[in-house]
Design a protein around this motif. Sequence first.
Motif, short mmCIF file in Angstrom:
data_model
loop_
_atom_site.label_atom_id
_atom_site.label_comp_id
_atom_site.label_asym_id
_atom_site.label_seq_id
_atom_site.Cartn_x
_atom_site.Cartn_y
_atom_site.Cartn_z
N GLN A 237 -78.35 -49.36 -52.57
CA GLN A 237 -77.07 -48.81 -52.13
C GLN A 237 -76.27 -49.85 -51.35
OE1 GLN A 237 -77.37 -45.33 -49.66
NE2 GLN A 237 -75.21 -44.82 -49.87
N ILE A 238 -76.92 -50.57 -50.47
CA ILE A 238 -76.25 -51.59 -49.67
C ILE A 238 -75.70 -52.70 -50.56
CG2 ILE A 238 -76.60 -53.39 -47.93
CD1 ILE A 238 -78.63 -51.49 -46.60
N ARG A 239 -76.49 -53.09 -51.55
CA ARG A 239 -76.09 -54.20 -52.44
C ARG A 239 -75.12 -53.75 -53.53
NH1 ARG A 239 -78.44 -59.12 -52.74
NH2 ARG A 239 -79.60 -59.63 -50.87
N GLY A 240 -75.05 -52.46 -53.77
CA GLY A 240 -74.18 -51.97 -54.84
C GLY A 240 -74.72 -52.26 -56.22
N VAL A 241 -76.06 -52.21 -56.35
CA VAL A 241 -76.71 -52.47 -57.64
C VAL A 241 -77.69 -51.33 -57.91
CG1 VAL A 241 -76.49 -54.97 -57.39
CG2 VAL A 241 -78.59 -53.84 -56.62
N SER A 242 -78.26 -51.33 -59.10
CA SER A 242 -79.22 -50.27 -59.44
C SER A 242 -80.54 -50.47 -58.72
CB SER A 242 -79.46 -50.25 -60.96
OG SER A 242 -80.28 -51.35 -61.34
N ILE A 243 -81.24 -49.38 -58.49
CA ILE A 243 -82.56 -49.45 -57.88
C ILE A 243 -83.54 -50.20 -58.78
CG2 ILE A 243 -83.36 -47.24 -58.82
CD1 ILE A 243 -84.68 -46.72 -56.10
N HIS A 244 -83.32 -50.13 -60.09
CA HIS A 244 -84.18 -50.84 -61.03
C HIS A 244 -84.02 -52.35 -60.89
CE1 HIS A 244 -83.23 -46.85 -62.73
NE2 HIS A 244 -84.54 -46.83 -62.96
N ARG A 245 -82.81 -52.80 -60.63
CA ARG A 245 -82.59 -54.23 -60.43
C ARG A 245 -83.30 -54.70 -59.17
NH1 ARG A 245 -76.52 -56.60 -60.65
NH2 ARG A 245 -76.52 -55.04 -62.33
N VAL A 246 -83.25 -53.89 -58.13
CA VAL A 246 -83.93 -54.23 -56.89
C VAL A 246 -85.44 -54.28 -57.12
CG1 VAL A 246 -84.43 -53.49 -54.52
CG2 VAL A 246 -82.10 -53.29 -55.43
N ALA A 247 -85.96 -53.33 -57.86
CA ALA A 247 -87.41 -53.29 -58.12
C ALA A 247 -87.88 -54.55 -58.84
CB ALA A 247 -87.76 -52.05 -58.94
N LEU A 248 -87.12 -55.01 -59.82
CA LEU A 248 -87.50 -56.22 -60.55
C LEU A 248 -87.35 -57.46 -59.68
CD1 LEU A 248 -85.92 -55.55 -64.08
CD2 LEU A 248 -88.32 -55.32 -63.39
N ALA A 249 -86.26 -57.53 -58.91
CA ALA A 249 -86.06 -58.67 -58.02
C ALA A 249 -87.18 -58.76 -57.00
CB ALA A 249 -84.70 -58.56 -57.33
N TRP A 250 -87.60 -57.61 -56.49
CA TRP A 250 -88.73 -57.57 -55.55
C TRP A 250 -89.99 -58.15 -56.19
CZ3 TRP A 250 -93.01 -54.13 -56.26
CH2 TRP A 250 -93.95 -54.16 -55.21
N GLN A 251 -90.26 -57.78 -57.43
CA GLN A 251 -91.44 -58.31 -58.11
C GLN A 251 -91.36 -59.82 -58.28
OE1 GLN A 251 -93.27 -56.55 -61.44
NE2 GLN A 251 -92.91 -54.45 -60.81
N LEU A 252 -90.18 -60.32 -58.64
CA LEU A 252 -90.02 -61.76 -58.82
C LEU A 252 -90.23 -62.50 -57.50
CD1 LEU A 252 -86.91 -61.83 -61.18
CD2 LEU A 252 -89.29 -62.23 -61.80
N HIS A 253 -89.88 -61.86 -56.38
CA HIS A 253 -90.09 -62.46 -55.08
C HIS A 253 -91.56 -62.37 -54.63
CE1 HIS A 253 -85.70 -62.36 -54.76
NE2 HIS A 253 -85.78 -63.09 -53.67
N ARG A 254 -92.31 -61.44 -55.20
CA ARG A 254 -93.69 -61.25 -54.79
C ARG A 254 -94.58 -62.44 -55.12
NH1 ARG A 254 -95.44 -58.31 -51.04
NH2 ARG A 254 -97.40 -57.76 -52.06
N SER A 255 -94.31 -63.05 -56.28
CA SER A 255 -95.17 -64.16 -56.70
C SER A 255 -94.48 -64.95 -57.81
CB SER A 255 -96.51 -63.64 -57.21
OG SER A 255 -97.25 -64.69 -57.82
N PRO A 256 -94.66 -66.26 -57.84
CA PRO A 256 -94.08 -67.08 -58.92
C PRO A 256 -94.77 -66.91 -60.26
CG PRO A 256 -95.40 -68.45 -57.46
CD PRO A 256 -95.31 -67.09 -56.81
#
Length: 295
Positions: A237-256
């Motif tokens: 909501q803060i970023r103005g993007v979908s929750i699915h986009r946040v979920a994928l971005a979080w995974q990419l940040h979790r590990s290379p």
Amino acid sequence: MTSTSVPDRRLGDLRVPPIGFGSMTITQVPGHDVERGRRAVHAALDAGIRLFDTADVYGPAGGGDGVNELALTDALRSWPGSLEDVVVATKGGHLRFPETDTWWIDGSHQHLRKACIESIRRLGLDPLPLYQHHRPDPQLPYEESMLALRALHDEGLVARVGISNADVHRIDIAQRILGDALVSVQNEYSPATRSAEAELRACEERGLAFLSWGPFGGMRQAKSLGGDGSPFAEVAQIRGVSIHRVALAWQLHRSPVVIPIPGASRPESVIDSVAAATLHLTVDELALLNASPTN
């Protein structure tokens, strides 16, 4: 992948963009829309996705083997661009009986070789770029299935091997038997399902790609990921993007080593998933998202 802040990721001797495509969703429901599925695959190719995941048993109930492999092959071949750098990963070892729509597992050498050859025929790829053992067979020692995959690699039927739904102990067995032929582990991983943390870290230590299936919690939960009030919903909501986009971005940040393979049946969903590679999460946002699983 165009305009991405996340570099390509290692898949054995290959480098692939950080977001893959789980093709199961293009055929998984009865009366699936073939044209819409083709458009989704084309949108993925246009957006720079180059890893496509399928399996011989994916398809609607009663559809028989190979429905998804054939649909994916048709969609890829009808795209006007070059497929030279496209990596198709398929899986074998899971069985589905059309008459009763029941599932079984067969990790024997005889079945895996037969399934592999049939996937080669359907996909028109020889050797298969990445062949994955779908699920451990409870009736067999895991070593037997890994030796079968080793034989497929040594025979030249598969270029690379992956395993799926495997714990750390099985990863160790697979690496011992397969050596450098083993390039990936595909396990479920999502904001709500984080039980594969140990396997993810094992992949980091061993230089293996971690292909996360069900990155939104599976098809049933994808539309309501986290629900209102979840930290993922808050960041979205803060970023103005979908929750699915946040979920994928979080995974990419979790590990290379993580390469999410979200499913999509619509081009719009594909484009949103690819955009996760350019969504940089702050330290505070990551702390919030890492703090507790979404339920």
